[in-house]
Scaffold this motif. Structure first.
Motif, PDB file in Angstrom:
ATOM      1  N   VAL A 573       0.840  -1.201   0.000  1.00 11.75           N
ATOM      2  CA  VAL A 573       0.000   0.000   0.000  1.00 11.75           C
ATOM      3  C   VAL A 573       0.879   1.256   0.000  1.00 11.75           C
ATOM      4  CG1 VAL A 573      -1.652   1.351   1.354  1.00 11.75           C
ATOM      5  CG2 VAL A 573      -2.004  -1.109   1.036  1.00 11.75           C
ATOM      6  N   LYS A 574       1.935   1.212   0.821  1.00  9.79           N
ATOM      7  CA  LYS A 574       2.872   2.344   0.862  1.00  9.79           C
ATOM      8  C   LYS A 574       3.453   2.608  -0.532  1.00  9.79           C
ATOM      9  CE  LYS A 574       7.341   3.577   2.890  1.00  9.79           C
ATOM     10  NZ  LYS A 574       8.486   3.005   3.617  1.00  9.79           N
ATOM     11  N   ALA A 575       3.824   1.523  -1.206  1.00 12.13           N
ATOM     12  CA  ALA A 575       4.391   1.656  -2.559  1.00 12.13           C
ATOM     13  C   ALA A 575       3.362   2.260  -3.508  1.00 12.13           C
ATOM     14  CB  ALA A 575       4.843   0.294  -3.073  1.00 12.13           C
ATOM     15  N   GLY A 576       2.122   1.788  -3.425  1.00 14.51           N
ATOM     16  CA  GLY A 576       1.075   2.316  -4.287  1.00 14.51           C
ATOM     17  C   GLY A 576       0.824   3.790  -4.016  1.00 14.51           C
ATOM     18  N   GLU A 577       0.805   4.128  -2.723  1.00 13.88           N
ATOM     19  CA  GLU A 577       0.497   5.513  -2.349  1.00 13.88           C
ATOM     20  C   GLU A 577       1.629   6.478  -2.678  1.00 13.88           C
ATOM     21  OE1 GLU A 577      -0.674   5.157   1.739  1.00 13.88           O
ATOM     22  OE2 GLU A 577      -2.754   4.631   1.207  1.00 13.88           O
ATOM     23  N   LYS A 578       2.809   5.920  -2.902  1.00 15.87           N
ATOM     24  CA  LYS A 578       3.924   6.786  -3.323  1.00 15.87           C
ATOM     25  C   LYS A 578       3.595   7.456  -4.667  1.00 15.87           C
ATOM     26  CE  LYS A 578       8.910   6.746  -4.152  1.00 15.87           C
ATOM     27  NZ  LYS A 578       9.325   7.869  -3.277  1.00 15.87           N
ATOM     28  N   LEU A 579       2.895   6.718  -5.528  1.00 17.45           N
ATOM     29  CA  LEU A 579       2.605   7.259  -6.858  1.00 17.45           C
ATOM     30  C   LEU A 579       1.145   7.637  -7.062  1.00 17.45           C
ATOM     31  CD1 LEU A 579       4.886   5.008  -9.118  1.00 17.45           C
ATOM     32  CD2 LEU A 579       5.385   7.217  -8.070  1.00 17.45           C
ATOM     33  N   LEU A 580       0.242   7.022  -6.321  1.00 22.05           N
ATOM     34  CA  LEU A 580      -1.179   7.334  -6.489  1.00 22.05           C
ATOM     35  C   LEU A 580      -1.655   8.205  -5.330  1.00 22.05           C
ATOM     36  CD1 LEU A 580      -2.624   3.930  -7.774  1.00 22.05           C
ATOM     37  CD2 LEU A 580      -1.480   5.757  -9.033  1.00 22.05           C
ATOM     38  N   LYS A 581      -2.028   9.446  -5.631  1.00 21.17           N
ATOM     39  CA  LYS A 581      -2.394  10.401  -4.584  1.00 21.17           C
ATOM     40  C   LYS A 581      -3.899  10.659  -4.522  1.00 21.17           C
ATOM     41  CE  LYS A 581       2.048  11.300  -4.011  1.00 21.17           C
ATOM     42  NZ  LYS A 581       2.770  10.660  -2.910  1.00 21.17           N
ATOM     43  N   LYS A 582      -4.583  10.367  -5.630  1.00 24.48           N
ATOM     44  CA  LYS A 582      -5.993  10.747  -5.706  1.00 24.48           C
ATOM     45  C   LYS A 582      -6.916   9.551  -5.568  1.00 24.48           C
ATOM     46  CE  LYS A 582      -4.398  14.163  -8.973  1.00 24.48           C
ATOM     47  NZ  LYS A 582      -3.632  13.887 -10.186  1.00 24.48           N
ATOM     48  N   VAL A 583      -6.319   8.370  -5.509  1.00 26.56           N
ATOM     49  CA  VAL A 583      -7.105   7.139  -5.553  1.00 26.56           C
ATOM     50  C   VAL A 583      -6.593   6.204  -4.464  1.00 26.56           C
ATOM     51  CG1 VAL A 583      -7.173   5.019  -6.911  1.00 26.56           C
ATOM     52  CG2 VAL A 583      -7.761   7.162  -7.979  1.00 26.56           C
ATOM     53  N   PRO A 584      -7.484   5.563  -3.730  1.00 25.27           N
ATOM     54  CA  PRO A 584      -7.000   4.612  -2.724  1.00 25.27           C
ATOM     55  C   PRO A 584      -6.357   3.382  -3.378  1.00 25.27           C
ATOM     56  CG  PRO A 584      -9.398   4.560  -2.860  1.00 25.27           C
ATOM     57  CD  PRO A 584      -8.953   5.671  -3.751  1.00 25.27           C
ATOM     58  N   VAL A 585      -5.441   2.766  -2.647  1.00 26.29           N
ATOM     59  CA  VAL A 585      -4.762   1.562  -3.137  1.00 26.29           C
ATOM     60  C   VAL A 585      -5.248   0.386  -2.309  1.00 26.29           C
ATOM     61  CG1 VAL A 585      -2.537   0.417  -3.430  1.00 26.29           C
ATOM     62  CG2 VAL A 585      -2.729   2.889  -3.808  1.00 26.29           C
ATOM     63  N   LYS A 586      -5.619  -0.690  -2.988  1.00 22.53           N
ATOM     64  CA  LYS A 586      -6.145  -1.838  -2.272  1.00 22.53           C
ATOM     65  C   LYS A 586      -5.349  -3.091  -2.618  1.00 22.53           C
ATOM     66  CE  LYS A 586     -10.518  -4.199  -1.634  1.00 22.53           C
ATOM     67  NZ  LYS A 586     -11.806  -4.436  -2.305  1.00 22.53           N
ATOM     68  N   VAL A 587      -5.022  -3.861  -1.577  1.00 27.85           N
ATOM     69  CA  VAL A 587      -4.241  -5.085  -1.776  1.00 27.85           C
ATOM     70  C   VAL A 587      -5.007  -6.270  -1.197  1.00 27.85           C
ATOM     71  CG1 VAL A 587      -2.123  -6.290  -1.082  1.00 27.85           C
ATOM     72  CG2 VAL A 587      -2.021  -3.877  -1.740  1.00 27.85           C
ATOM     73  N   ASP A 588      -5.108  -7.338  -1.958  1.00 23.73           N
ATOM     74  CA  ASP A 588      -5.735  -8.567  -1.454  1.00 23.73           C
ATOM     75  C   ASP A 588      -4.651  -9.531  -1.015  1.00 23.73           C
ATOM     76  OD1 ASP A 588      -8.342  -7.685  -2.018  1.00 23.73           O
ATOM     77  OD2 ASP A 588      -8.110  -8.253  -4.127  1.00 23.73           O
ATOM     78  N   ILE A 589      -4.797 -10.047   0.207  1.00 22.08           N
ATOM     79  CA  ILE A 589      -3.771 -10.926   0.779  1.00 22.08           C
ATOM     80  C   ILE A 589      -4.370 -12.281   1.108  1.00 22.08           C
ATOM     81  CG2 ILE A 589      -2.388 -11.328   2.854  1.00 22.08           C
ATOM     82  CD1 ILE A 589      -0.962  -9.224   1.819  1.00 22.08           C
ATOM     83  N   HIS A 590      -3.617 -13.332   0.815  1.00 22.68           N
ATOM     84  CA  HIS A 590      -4.094 -14.676   1.141  1.00 22.68           C
ATOM     85  C   HIS A 590      -2.943 -15.512   1.683  1.00 22.68           C
ATOM     86  CE1 HIS A 590      -6.730 -18.120   0.904  1.00 22.68           C
ATOM     87  NE2 HIS A 590      -5.844 -18.774   0.196  1.00 22.68           N
ATOM     88  N   VAL A 591      -3.157 -16.133   2.822  1.00 19.41           N
ATOM     89  CA  VAL A 591      -2.145 -17.004   3.423  1.00 19.41           C
ATOM     90  C   VAL A 591      -2.596 -18.451   3.268  1.00 19.41           C
ATOM     91  CG1 VAL A 591      -0.997 -17.680   5.578  1.00 19.41           C
ATOM     92  CG2 VAL A 591      -1.433 -15.257   5.103  1.00 19.41           C
ATOM     93  N   SER A 592      -1.700 -19.301   2.765  1.00 17.74           N
ATOM     94  CA  SER A 592      -2.105 -20.693   2.561  1.00 17.74           C
ATOM     95  C   SER A 592      -0.876 -21.574   2.376  1.00 17.74           C
ATOM     96  CB  SER A 592      -3.050 -20.757   1.364  1.00 17.74           C
ATOM     97  OG  SER A 592      -2.580 -21.586   0.363  1.00 17.74           O
ATOM     98  N   ASN A 593      -1.101 -22.866   2.149  1.00 14.70           N
ATOM     99  CA  ASN A 593       0.020 -23.771   1.955  1.00 14.70           C
ATOM    100  C   ASN A 593       0.498 -23.799   0.518  1.00 14.70           C
ATOM    101  OD1 ASN A 593       0.395 -24.759   4.609  1.00 14.70           O
ATOM    102  ND2 ASN A 593      -1.504 -25.929   4.386  1.00 14.70           N
ATOM    103  N   CYS A 594      -0.258 -23.168  -0.372  1.00 16.16           N
ATOM    104  CA  CYS A 594       0.170 -23.149  -1.763  1.00 16.16           C
ATOM    105  C   CYS A 594      -0.093 -21.785  -2.381  1.00 16.16           C
ATOM    106  CB  CYS A 594      -0.516 -24.260  -2.554  1.00 16.16           C
ATOM    107  SG  CYS A 594      -2.281 -24.018  -2.722  1.00 16.16           S
ATOM    108  N   TRP A 595       0.352 -21.649  -3.621  1.00 17.22           N
ATOM    109  CA  TRP A 595       0.206 -20.379  -4.349  1.00 17.22           C
ATOM    110  C   TRP A 595      -1.233 -20.263  -4.846  1.00 17.22           C
ATOM    111  CZ3 TRP A 595       2.603 -19.524  -9.875  1.00 17.22           C
ATOM    112  CH2 TRP A 595       2.322 -18.216 -10.297  1.00 17.22           C
ATOM    113  N   GLU A 596      -1.990 -19.426  -4.187  1.00 14.84           N
ATOM    114  CA  GLU A 596      -3.380 -19.223  -4.621  1.00 14.84           C
ATOM    115  C   GLU A 596      -3.904 -17.908  -4.068  1.00 14.84           C
ATOM    116  OE1 GLU A 596      -5.743 -22.377  -2.966  1.00 14.84           O
ATOM    117  OE2 GLU A 596      -5.376 -21.739  -0.906  1.00 14.84           O
ATOM    118  N   LYS A 597      -4.782 -17.295  -4.859  1.00 10.93           N
ATOM    119  CA  LYS A 597      -5.428 -16.069  -4.388  1.00 10.93           C
ATOM    120  C   LYS A 597      -6.645 -16.450  -3.555  1.00 10.93           C
ATOM    121  CE  LYS A 597      -3.815 -13.444  -8.319  1.00 10.93           C
ATOM    122  NZ  LYS A 597      -4.140 -12.630  -9.489  1.00 10.93           N
TER     123      LYS A 597
END
Length: 598
Positions: A573-597
């Motif tokens: 989010v910090k990285a996104g907000e460095k360049l985007l000032k007028k729009v919120p930045v949203k990140v989806d996070i998933h914790v699991s045993n394998c690579w999946e969203k």
DNA sequence: GGGCCGAGCCAC
DNA sequence: AAACGTGGCTCGGCCC
């Protein structure tokens, strides 16, 4: 043939001599660094030589005889700056073979890519030495090091080898001086800093690598193989009555099967069936009514999965680590995006069972984090279109909102069909998409698509204006920039070129796309650098392992994984907000045993 | 037998 | 096939 000026350097073969080197480089604010290893792969390579050059002195250190660990603090510190060509290689080799993590890099290879992005990909040291010093370099000497019979692997170096090793480090200074001036003059310092800060993150990703569940992978391939063979059999049965075919084997025997991977043979079969096709591309097959066309498409889908993502990927697993260590190309694309090869982990099918075979190390968990609609948010930021901005500020479904405005129906009355059409336009915009291609995706006539686009742009006037402006400026200025300052140049065709109009409109589309795709790349790179630094500073048992454009995958020990997930989200989010000032930045996070969203 | 290229297709 | 942007991989087919 060519005249070579005498190379002056000290060959360091004892620990005592190294103390002198240390004393000398500790005073410097900038040094040049190079390493010679016996292989490209840091796990297999033996560290042979470490070369360090100051402004007026150079050292070639024999790593077979000298313990280089006294240099660790200097090499890891921010001061001096280390000028390196392709620093990812030296970082990885020094980290894996000597436990040294290079700090504060200036990478001449990446600098050159930044300066000439869009008009050249000539970034080898050979090219740079010629360009900036008018000096010829013979790379065949270095390639010798990968030959197991080379005496250099047993510490016996020829004078020529040592001379070249030294000059590789020495030439870097002048290349750096000139590149630095250019980067500053062209407003590219921020981009260069970002790329250099990303290097350690990328090297660490490659070093850690990904663990694959081989059993699961193989059983998945074998399932796909069964389905493919079934369809192949059906097809061969369907067309056997057309045999014999024209192809013959080495003994003149005619084959009674058709190679479904050969477009030439397929065209012959279709001809016998009374279908004269121009080619066997997907587009043509989709429009061909004969049932063979449909089966063929099905066959191809399975075949693609098996050949591209099957055993060939397992073969790339390192026998040393038991993991996949792909080559992430930090500036693979002219937009600033990564490319990846050996294998390309950025094209693993998203929903076919392969991704779930990427698993966490025992005792660890994987964190899959991706930016939500980052490119459309960038579009909102750069165009300042009020409707786009509102959608993101209020966390509304942009595609439904678009549909609602275009079709003048209330939000809750937007059906799937209308939302899909709106979504197609929203995404198509970023590619400079026109009515013809749009009509094909959404199943309307070209005329209807054109009207739809007109309605769209009537609702989103500022989007239209921004796209038009940036397309024009690509041509007027011969280049465009991202919000991070990254630049892509365009070589404009000569007016007499037969494809002049076509080439120019392609540049307009590239000009529209670059600020969007490239800003997304900027953001992901800031995030990778931030995350790497946090992991390092906090000494976390957590590792970056993968990135796919707007997605970052890491693994962390089970007991800290939730904290690490929060940290990753914050950094992204910090990285996104460095360049985007007028729009919120949203990140989806998933914790699991394998690579999946999630 | 290696290099190169286009076709075709996977990702975002 | 494409007036849809950025890539890499595998294959057939051609060349030397």
């Amino acid at each position: 043939m060519e005249t070579e000026t005498e190379v002056k350097y000290n060959f360091i073969q004892t620990n005592q001599d190294l103390t002198r080197v240390l004393g000398e480089i500790e005073k410097e604010s900038i040094i040049s660094v190079d390493t010679e290893g016996s292989a490209y792969n840091p796990y297999e390579a033996k560290l042979l030589l470490l070369q360090i050059a100051t402004k007026d002195n150079a050292f070639v250190i024999d790593c077979g005889q000298v313990d280089i660990s006294p240099l660790k603090p200097v090499l890891e510190a921010n001061r001096p700056i280390k000028i390196i060509q392709n620093a990812k290689y030296d970082y990885s080799l020094l980290k894996v073979q000597a436990g040294i993590t290079l700090g504060n890099l200036f990478d001449t290879m990446l600098a050159e890519r930044i300066l000439t992005c869009g008009i050249s990909r000539e970034i080898s040291l050979k090219t740079l030495a010629e360009k900036y010093l008018g000096q010829k370099i013979d790379k065949s000497i270095r390639e010798d090091f990968s030959n197991p019979r080379n005496p250099a692997l047993r510490g016996k170096f020829t004078k020529v080898q040592l001379d070249y090793a030294a000059s590789d480090a020495i030439v870097l200074r002048e290349i750096f001086e000139q590149q630095y001036r250019q980067l500053r003059g062209e407003g590219l310092i921020e981009t260069a800093k970002l790329e250099f800060a990303t290097v350690p993150a990328v090297a660490e990703m490659e070093i850690r690598g990904s663990l694959i569940d081989k059993e699961k992978w193989r059983s998945h391939i074998s399932e796909l193989g069964k389905k493919r063979d079934q369809i192949n059999k059906e097809i061969q049965d369907d067309i056997r009555h057309l045999a014999p075919y024209t192809q013959v084997d080495l003994f003149g025997k005619e084959s009674d099967t058709v190679n479904l991977d050969s477009p030439l043979q397929l065209l012959g079969v279709f001809k016998k069936l009374g279908e004269n096709l121009p080619n066997t591309s997907e587009a043509i097959l989709q429009k061909t009514k004969h049932p063979l066309a449909k089966k063929l498409l099905e066959y191809r889908a399975y075949e693609k999965m098996i050949t591209s993502f099957g055993e060939s990927i397992l073969e790339k697993i390192s026998p040393i680590t038991g993991r996949l260590h792909p080559d992430f190309l930090q500036l693979g694309a002219d937009t600033g995006r990564f490319a990846c090869n050996n294998p390309n982990l950025q094209q693993i099918p998203a929903d076919s069972g392969f991704r779930s075979c990427f698993i966490a190390t025992p005792g660890y968990k994987l964190i899959t984090a991706d930016y939500s609609q980052i490119e459309l948010r960038i579009m909102a930021e750069v165009s300042e279109d009020p409707a786009f901005l509102k959608a993101f500020k209020e966390d509304l479904d942009l595609h439904s909102l678009t549909a609602s405005q275009m079709f003048r129906v209330p939000l809750e009355k937007v059906n799937k069909d209308k939302r899909f059409q709106a979504k197609s336009i929203n995404f198509g915009l970023m590619y400079g998409r026109g009515p013809v291609s749009l009509s094909n995706q959404i199943g309307l006539s070209v005329d209807e698509s054109k009207k739809l686009l007109d309605v769209y742009f009537a609702s989103y006037k500022k989007v239209k204006r921004w796209l038009d402006d940036v397309g024009r400026s690509a041509i007027r200025n011969g280049g465009v920039r991202t919000l991070g300052g990254r630049r892509r140049l365009f070589s404009l065709p000569d007016r007499s070129h037969p494809d002049y109009d076509k080439l120019m409109s392609a540049i307009e589309r590239q000009g529209k796309n670059m600020p969007i795709q490239g800003t997304s790349a900027d953001i992901t790179k800031y995030a990778l650098a931030y995350i790497h630094n946090e992991f390092k500073d906090r000494k976390l048992d957590a590792y970056l392992i993968h990135t796919v454009h707007d997605e970052i995958v890491a693994e962390a020990r089970e007991d800290i994984v939730d904290q690490v997930a929060v940290l990753i989200e914050e950094m992204m989010v910090k990285a996104g907000e460095k360049l985007l000032k007028k729009v919120p930045v949203k990140v989806d996070i998933h914790v699991s045993n394998c690579w999946e969203k999630g």
